[in-house]
Write a protein that holds these residues in place. Structure first.
Motif, PDB file in Angstrom:
ATOM      1  N   CYS A   1      49.168 118.434 -37.273  1.00  0.00           N
ATOM      2  CA  CYS A   1      48.188 119.006 -37.634  1.00  0.00           C
ATOM      3  C   CYS A   1      48.367 120.417 -37.015  1.00  0.00           C
ATOM      4  O   CYS A   1      48.473 120.808 -35.862  1.00  0.00           O
ATOM      5  CB  CYS A   1      46.770 118.422 -36.836  1.00  0.00           C
ATOM      6  SG  CYS A   1      45.427 119.486 -36.903  1.00  0.00           S
ATOM      7  N   PRO A   2      48.435 121.564 -37.887  1.00  0.00           N
ATOM      8  CA  PRO A   2      48.596 122.853 -37.307  1.00  0.00           C
ATOM      9  C   PRO A   2      47.585 123.615 -36.594  1.00  0.00           C
ATOM     10  O   PRO A   2      47.505 124.397 -36.244  1.00  0.00           O
ATOM     11  CB  PRO A   2      48.731 123.573 -38.543  1.00  0.00           C
ATOM     12  CG  PRO A   2      48.906 122.589 -39.909  1.00  0.00           C
ATOM     13  CD  PRO A   2      48.290 121.447 -39.206  1.00  0.00           C
ATOM     14  N   ASP A   3      46.192 123.053 -36.869  1.00  0.00           N
ATOM     15  CA  ASP A   3      45.070 123.733 -36.187  1.00  0.00           C
ATOM     16  C   ASP A   3      44.685 122.778 -34.881  1.00  0.00           C
ATOM     17  O   ASP A   3      43.592 123.285 -34.507  1.00  0.00           O
ATOM     18  CB  ASP A   3      44.013 123.506 -37.363  1.00  0.00           C
ATOM     19  CG  ASP A   3      44.440 124.681 -38.357  1.00  0.00           C
ATOM     20  OD1 ASP A   3      44.370 125.893 -37.862  1.00  0.00           O
ATOM     21  OD2 ASP A   3      44.710 124.127 -39.566  1.00  0.00           O
ATOM     22  N   VAL A   4      45.417 122.016 -34.598  1.00  0.00           N
ATOM     23  CA  VAL A   4      45.088 121.194 -33.340  1.00  0.00           C
ATOM     24  C   VAL A   4      43.722 120.767 -33.304  1.00  0.00           C
ATOM     25  O   VAL A   4      43.089 120.663 -32.382  1.00  0.00           O
ATOM     26  CB  VAL A   4      45.592 121.787 -32.186  1.00  0.00           C
ATOM     27  CG1 VAL A   4      46.000 120.846 -30.899  1.00  0.00           C
ATOM     28  CG2 VAL A   4      46.647 122.669 -32.527  1.00  0.00           C
ATOM     29  N   VAL A   5      43.267 120.135 -34.418  1.00  0.00           N
ATOM     30  CA  VAL A   5      41.741 119.564 -34.580  1.00  0.00           C
ATOM     31  C   VAL A   5      41.713 117.960 -34.565  1.00  0.00           C
ATOM     32  O   VAL A   5      40.495 117.701 -34.332  1.00  0.00           O
ATOM     33  CB  VAL A   5      41.015 120.072 -35.849  1.00  0.00           C
ATOM     34  CG1 VAL A   5      41.067 121.553 -35.665  1.00  0.00           C
ATOM     35  CG2 VAL A   5      41.521 119.468 -37.010  1.00  0.00           C
ATOM     36  N   ILE A   6      42.828 117.494 -34.069  1.00  0.00           N
ATOM     37  CA  ILE A   6      42.774 115.933 -33.870  1.00  0.00           C
ATOM     38  C   ILE A   6      42.862 115.486 -32.540  1.00  0.00           C
ATOM     39  O   ILE A   6      43.851 116.093 -31.865  1.00  0.00           O
ATOM     40  CB  ILE A   6      44.019 115.370 -34.876  1.00  0.00           C
ATOM     41  CG1 ILE A   6      43.565 115.686 -36.485  1.00  0.00           C
ATOM     42  CG2 ILE A   6      44.097 113.816 -34.714  1.00  0.00           C
ATOM     43  CD1 ILE A   6      44.538 115.054 -37.348  1.00  0.00           C
ATOM     44  N   GLU A   7      42.208 114.378 -32.052  1.00  0.00           N
ATOM     45  CA  GLU A   7      42.507 113.840 -30.878  1.00  0.00           C
ATOM     46  C   GLU A   7      42.554 112.507 -31.323  1.00  0.00           C
ATOM     47  O   GLU A   7      42.131 111.675 -32.043  1.00  0.00           O
ATOM     48  CB  GLU A   7      41.143 113.959 -29.943  1.00  0.00           C
ATOM     49  CG  GLU A   7      41.037 115.367 -29.580  1.00  0.00           C
ATOM     50  CD  GLU A   7      40.029 115.560 -28.458  1.00  0.00           C
ATOM     51  OE1 GLU A   7      38.955 114.827 -28.452  1.00  0.00           O
ATOM     52  OE2 GLU A   7      40.091 116.750 -27.759  1.00  0.00           O
ATOM     53  N   VAL A   8      43.542 111.790 -30.531  1.00  0.00           N
ATOM     54  CA  VAL A   8      43.936 110.524 -30.548  1.00  0.00           C
ATOM     55  C   VAL A   8      43.567 109.416 -29.244  1.00  0.00           C
ATOM     56  O   VAL A   8      43.752 110.060 -28.222  1.00  0.00           O
ATOM     57  CB  VAL A   8      45.384 110.197 -30.970  1.00  0.00           C
ATOM     58  CG1 VAL A   8      45.714 108.753 -31.153  1.00  0.00           C
ATOM     59  CG2 VAL A   8      45.761 111.054 -32.016  1.00  0.00           C
ATOM     60  N   PHE A   9      42.954 108.367 -29.580  1.00  0.00           N
ATOM     61  CA  PHE A   9      42.254 107.480 -28.421  1.00  0.00           C
ATOM     62  C   PHE A   9      43.031 105.969 -28.803  1.00  0.00           C
ATOM     63  O   PHE A   9      43.321 105.760 -29.790  1.00  0.00           O
ATOM     64  CB  PHE A   9      40.831 107.321 -28.554  1.00  0.00           C
ATOM     65  CG  PHE A   9      40.289 108.600 -28.266  1.00  0.00           C
ATOM     66  CD1 PHE A   9      39.768 108.688 -27.218  1.00  0.00           C
ATOM     67  CD2 PHE A   9      39.999 109.461 -29.595  1.00  0.00           C
ATOM     68  CE1 PHE A   9      38.847 110.106 -26.814  1.00  0.00           C
ATOM     69  CE2 PHE A   9      39.046 110.754 -29.364  1.00  0.00           C
ATOM     70  CZ  PHE A   9      38.626 110.886 -28.024  1.00  0.00           C
ATOM     71  N   LYS A  10      43.610 105.625 -27.473  1.00  0.00           N
ATOM     72  CA  LYS A  10      44.189 104.511 -27.598  1.00  0.00           C
ATOM     73  C   LYS A  10      43.776 103.326 -26.529  1.00  0.00           C
ATOM     74  O   LYS A  10      43.661 103.908 -25.356  1.00  0.00           O
ATOM     75  CB  LYS A  10      45.782 104.571 -27.412  1.00  0.00           C
ATOM     76  CG  LYS A  10      46.703 103.541 -28.021  1.00  0.00           C
ATOM     77  CD  LYS A  10      47.929 103.837 -28.171  1.00  0.00           C
ATOM     78  CE  LYS A  10      48.926 102.494 -28.825  1.00  0.00           C
ATOM     79  NZ  LYS A  10      50.341 103.074 -29.046  1.00  0.00           N
TER      80      LYS A  10
END
Lengths: 67, 245, 349, 176
Positions: free
Chosen positions: A58-67
Motif C-alpha cells: 500500500c503506497p499510502d499506508v492506509v491499511i492496518e493489520v490485526f492478528k
C-alpha cells in the motif's frame, strides 16, 4: 483469525492491495470517497491470515493489520 | 487480536501528495520503519530532494531539511562533518541524484562520506510532468523524448550502483525494487543495512530503489509494476553491487 | 483577418524561436516552463535542428555558449531557480560578447519558492544577474502574440549587439493561451556580419573567444567598450503607452502586471477616474524618456509589480522627485486583481 | 460584452479540454479570448480548473476572480467556486456528482446529469461536453456549430474516432 482495516478517506484507489491479497479478500468500492477515488474495501475476515501483503504494497499506508 | 502492522512513529499520519500507485509512499514507510527499529529517530536528519519527494518533510516525523536540486549529498556532507554522531541520509530521485547532482553524488561517495543515500529510480522526472531522466530506458517515451529515448541524441540510461562501485569511499551499494510484498521486504532489509553501515561508521552507503510512476508512464498502477519487472529489472539488475562492510 | 492559432505562451516562444531560425535549444525540466522544453524536443528534432535535455541548467547555458560561438542561433529556457544557476554562464557570454536568448518563466521565490507566476527576478535580469559589470537586454512581453513576436526580435537584438538577451515572462503568461497570428509582421534589424565566430581557421588567422583580460588596463578597456554597447541599446527601447495624455494618474507595470493594470484602467475609466498606463517592454534599457515626458503633466504614478518593489526603484530614479511615485505589489506569486489596483488608485487620489 | 467563466473538476474529467474547445470556438468567432489553466505539482488527484475570458474588446488580466459563470463537474469544485460567482451569474453543476445546496439565491443554478448522460452515450469521459453544451445554451455567446467544428479541429486526425461521441454529448447538453 486476522483482519485488516482500510482508511477509506485516505485511500487513493490504486488497487495494488487487491492484487497483493492471496485470498482475494479486498475489492474496489463502487462509491467515491471525498477525494473522488474508489477506495479499496475489505470484503470478509473469515479467511484472512494476516500475511500483511496488502500492508506491504500500500503506497499510502492506509491499511492496518490485526492478528 | 493484536495490531501487527501499522504506521510507525517516524511516519506522520498525513495524506501524501503522491499519485495513486506511486512507489514513493512505500519507500517513505520503509525508511521510517528502519529508523524506528534502529531507535535513531531523535538523532536522524533527513534531506529531501527537489522532485516528487520535495514534501518529504511533511511526511516524516523527524528532522528534515530541503536542499537545492541535486545538492543533497553536499548538504549531507556539511551536516555530517559538523555532527558526526547524528544519522544523516538523503532521499533523492533520478534527476536529482544523477543528472543535475552528478558531481555532488560522485564526490560525496568518493570522499567516503559516512552518510546513507536512498535513491529512487523511476526512469522519469515525475514532478515536472514526465521528462526524460538520466535513467530513462532506451526507446522509452517521455515528454522530452517523444519519439522514444534515442541513445544517439540522449545517451544511455545510467546504472548508478555500477557507476559508483569503483569509488574507494563507497562501502555498500544494493539495488532493490518495490514491486511486490517479497521485493518490498527485501528492500527494507537493504535500507536497514545501509543505515547500519553508517551507524558502524563504515562509510558511504546507497540503496537504489526501482519504483513506479504510473502517471508519467501512462499506465495503471498494476501495469506500472509489470513495467518494472519486464523492462527495468533486466536493465537494472537487483542485488548487492558492492559490500565491503 | 489573418488566420489565428490558439497557443500557450511557452509554446509561442518556441515557435517564434523556430521562425527566427534558432538552430539549437538546450533545456532542463523545471515548472512552469516545461511545455517549452517538451515542445522543442519534438519540433527541433523534426526540423533536424539541435535539441538536448542537458544534465543541469548550468550545462544548458554553457551549451548555448558553445553553439553561439560557432555563429548558430541558440537559446535556453528555465524558471527562476534554474535561471540563478545560469548566471555564471550568462556572465561569461556577456564577457565574451556572445549572442543568445535566455527565457525566464518566473515563479515565486526566494529559494525553491512556489510555481505561481511572479516578478521577483526583475533585479536579477536588469542588473546583469551574475558577477561582474555587465548587462543583458531584457524584454518583457505581456501577451502570447507579443511573446511570439519578441522572441524573433530577441535573436536579432542578440546578434546586433553580440550580447545575451533575456526574455522575462512569468508562470501566468507562460501557461495561458491566446490566439496568435503566425504571419504577424515583426521588426527586422540590420545585422553585422559574424566575423568573430570560431569554425576552424582553415581560411583565416586563428581567433579566440575570451573574457579573461589580465594585461594591465585591458579589462578596464574591455568593460568601457561593453559600456558603450549598453548605451547604444537605448536606440532599441520599447514601450507601450495608453491614455497618458489626459491621465491624472499613470500606472507603470510590465508583463502580467501590465495586463492586470489594463483591466484596472478600463474599470477606473468607467468610474470616471482618468488613469493612464506606461508599460516598459524593454526593462533594460529602461524607457526613461517616456516616463520623463509623462511627468510634464502627470504628478502621480503608481508602479504595480508582483514583487515587493523592484522596478519602482528605476521609476523613482528617473522621476527624481518631479512627481509622486507610489507602489503596489504582492510577493510570492500573489497576483493583484484589478479591483485591488483601483482601490489603491482611489486611495492615492 | 465580456464573459468570464471558470471550469473546474477532478483531474481526468477533461477540464482543460473543455476550456480549450470553448477558447478555440471563441477565437473562430473572432473574439478576443484568454485561457488560463491551473497547474500544480501533483500530477493526479485534487481539482483542476481553467479560466476563460471571451470578449469583443482587448482582454486585460487573464485571471478570473469573480466569474460570470462556473461549470463545476465535481463537489469540491462547486464548494470552492460557487461563492465567487457574480450576482445574477450562472452555476452549472454536474448533478451526477454534485449534490449539495449552492447556498446562493442570487444566481441561476442549472443542474445537468452530465456523467449519467455521458454514460448513456457509452463513455462517461464525455460528461465534460454535456456540461459545455448546457453552458453554451445558457450564455448564448457562441454558436453550437462553431464548437462542433472546434471539437473536430482539436481532436484532429489522431482522435477522429472520438469526434462523433463528443459532438453528440455537446448537442445533448445543449438540448436539455
Amino acid at each position: 483469525m486476522s483482519r485488516i482495516t482500510i482508511d477509506k478517506e485516505k485511500c487513493k484507489g490504486c488497487g495494488l492491495c487487491v492484487l497483493a491479497c492471496p485470498k482475494n479478500l479486498i475489492v474496489m468500492s463502487d462509491e467515491f470517497n471525498k477525494k473522488g477515488y474508489h477506495p479499496a474495501s475489505f470484503s470478509s475476515g473469515e479467511d484472512c491470515t494476516g500475511c500483511g501483503f496488502c500492508f506491504q504494497v500500500c503506497p499510502d499506508v492506509v491499511i492496518e493489520v490485526f492478528k | 487480536m493484536k495490531k501487527i502492522l501499522f504506521k510507525t512513529e517516524a511516519l506522520k499520519d498525513t495524506v501524501m501528495s503522491y499519485c495513486p500507485g506511486c512507489g514513493h509512499g512505500v519507500i517513505h514507510r520503509l525508511v521510517a520503519e528502519t529508523i524506528d527499529e534502529l531507535g535513531i529517530r531523535e538523532k536522524t536528519i533527513g534531506i529531501a530532494p527537489v522532485g516528487c519527494a520535495v514534501f518529504a518533510y511533511d511526511y516524516w516525523n523527524f528532522d528534515v531539511t530541503e536542499a537545492a536540486h541535486g545538492r543533497p549529498p553536499a548538504v549531507a556532507t556539511g551536516i555530517k562533518r559538523v555532527l558526526p554522531d547524528r544519522v544523516v541520509f538523503t532521499y533523492q530521485g533520478d534527476g536529482d541524484l544523477i543528472a543535475i547532482g552528478t558531481a555532488e553524488t560522485i564526490h560525496a561517495a568518493n570522499r567516503g562520506e559516512n552518510i546513507t543515500v536512498i535513491f529512487v529510480n523511476n526512469c522519469v522526472y515525475g514532478m515536472t510532468g514526465g521528462q526524460m531522466a538520466p535513467t530513462t530506458l532506451i526507446g522509452q517515451k517521455t515528454t522530452t523524448t517523444p519519439f522514444g529515448r534515442d541513445e544517439k541524441i540522449a545517451g544511455y540510461p545510467i546504472r548508478v550502483c555500477e557507476l559508483l562501485s569503483s569509488l574507494g569511499g563507497v562501502t555498500y551499494l544494493e539495488r532493490v525494487a518495490v514491486t511486490d510484498a517479497k521485493n518490498i521486504i527485501k528492500a527494507k532489509r537493504a535500507i536497514k543495512k545501509a543505515f547500519q553501515v553508517q551507524l558502524d561508521k563504515k562509510g558511504f552507503s546507497l540503496v537504489e530503489v526501482l519504483s513506479s510512476c504510473p502517471t508519467d508512464w501512462g499506465l495503471n498502477p498494476q501495469e506500472a509494476i509489470e513495467y518494472i519487472e519486464k523492462n527495468m529489472i533486466p536493465y537494472f539488475p537487483l542485488g548487492v553491487v558492492k559490500d565491503k562492510s | 483577418m489573418a488566420k489565428r492559432v490558439l497557443m500557450k505562451g511557452n509554446i509561442a516562444i518556441g515557435e517564434g524561436a523556430i521562425k527566427a531560425n534558432c538552430k539549437a535549444y538546450f533545456g532542463y525540466p523545471i515548472t512552469p516552463q516545461n511545455d517549452l522544453t517538451a515542445h522543442m524536443s519534438k519540433r527541433m528534432v523534426e526540423l533536424d535542428r539541435v535539441f538536448i535535455q542537458s544534465e543541469s541548467e548550468i550545462a544548458a547555458i554553457n551549451m548555448v555558449f558553445g553553439a553561439a560561438l560557432t555563429g548558430a542561433r541558440a537559446m535556453t529556457s528555465s524558471s527562476s531557480p534554474g535561471i540563478s544557476l545560469k548566471q555564471e554562464g550568462i556572465s561569461y557570454m556577456a564577457g565574451c560578447e556572445l549572442p543568445g536568448v535566455i527565457l525566464n518563466v518566473q515563479r515565486g521565490g526566494p529559494g525553491l519558492g512556489n510555481i505561481s507566476g511572479a516578478q521577483g527576478d526583475y533585479f536579477q535580469a536588469t542588473r546583469g544577474g551574475g558577477h561582474g559589470d555587465y548587462r543583458t537586454l531584457v524584454l518583457a512581453p505581456d501577451s502570447v502574440q507579443e511573446m511570439y513576436d519578441l522572441v524573433q526580435e530577441a535573436f536579432d537584438l542578440a546578434d546586433k549587439y553580440r550580447n545575451p538577451v533575456v526574455i522575462l515572462i512569468d508562470g501566468v503568461l507562460g501557461q495561458m493561451m491566446e490566439p496568435v497570428d503566425l504571419e504577424h509582421d515583426v521588426k527586422k534589424y540590420k545585422l553585422p556580419p559574424k566575423d568573430w565566430i570560431l569554425d576552424g581557421c582553415k581560411t583565416r588567422e586563428p581567433r579566440s573567444i575570451q573574457s579573461l583580460y589580465m594585461k594591465e588596463g585591458a579589462l578596464e578597456e574591455h568593460n568601457w567598450k561593453l559600456h558603450e554597447k549598453y548605451k547604444k541599446m537605448k536606440q532599441d527601447i520599447k514601450c507601450e503607452t495608453q491614455h497618458v495624455d489626459d491621465a491624472e494618474i499613470v500606472l507603470v507595470a510590465f508583463g502580467i502586471s501590465a495586463r492586470v493594470c489594463k483591466s484596472a484602467m478600463q474599470l477606473a475609466r468607467k468610474e470616471g477616474i482618468k488613469v493612464g498606463l506606461i508599460r516598459p517592454i524593454t526593462l533594460f534599457p529602461f524607457p526613461e524618456e517616456e516616463i520623463l515626458k509623462a511627468t510634464e503633466h502627470v504628478k502621480k504614478f503608481l508602479v504595480v509589480e508582483m514583487n515587493l518593489g523592484q522596478m519602482v526603484e528605476d521609476v523613482k530614479l528617473i522621476i527624481n522627485s518631479k512627481a509622486d511615485v507610489h507602489f503596489y505589489g504582492r510577493p510570492g506569486g500573489g497576483l493583484s486583481s484589478q479591483e485591488e489596483i483601483v482601490n489603491e488608485i482611489s486611495r492615492i487620489l | 460584452m465580456q464573459e468570464e467563466v471558470i471550469i473546474a473538476g477532478f483531474g481526468g474529467q477533461g477540464i482543460m479540454f473543455m476550456g480549450t474547445v470553448l477558447a478555440h470556438a471563441a477565437m473562430q468567432e473572432n473574439k478576443s479570448v484568454t485561457f488560463f489553466p491551473s497547474y500544480g505539482a501533483e500530477m493526479r488527484g485534487g481539482t483542476a480548473n481553467c479560466m476563460i475570458i471571451m470578449s469583443d474588446e482587448d482582454i486585460g488580466s487573464p485571471v478570473v476572480a469573480r466569474p460570470d459563470g462556473i461549470i463545476a463537474l465535481n463537489q469540491p469544485s462547486a464548494d470552492k467556486f460557487t461563492r465567487r460567482i457574480k450576482e445574477k451569474g450562472l452555476l452549472i453543476v454536474n448533478s451526477s456528482l454534485v449534490t449539495g445546496e449552492s447556498g446562493r439565491d442570487d444566481i441561476k443554478k442549472v443542474e445537468v446529469q452530465a456523467t449519467k448522460i455521458a454514460e448513456g452515450l457509452g463513455d462517461k469521459r464525455v460528461a465534460n461536453m454535456v456540461a459545455l453544451g448546457s453552458y453554451i445554451k445558457e450564455v448564448k455567446i457562441l454558436k453550437l456549430e462553431t464548437l462542433c467544428k472546434s471539437l473536430e479541429t482539436l481532436l484532429g486526425e489522431k482522435k477522429k474516432n472520438l469526434v462523433d461521441i463528443n459532438i453528440k454529448a455537446l448537442k445533448d447538453g445543449y438540448k436539455l
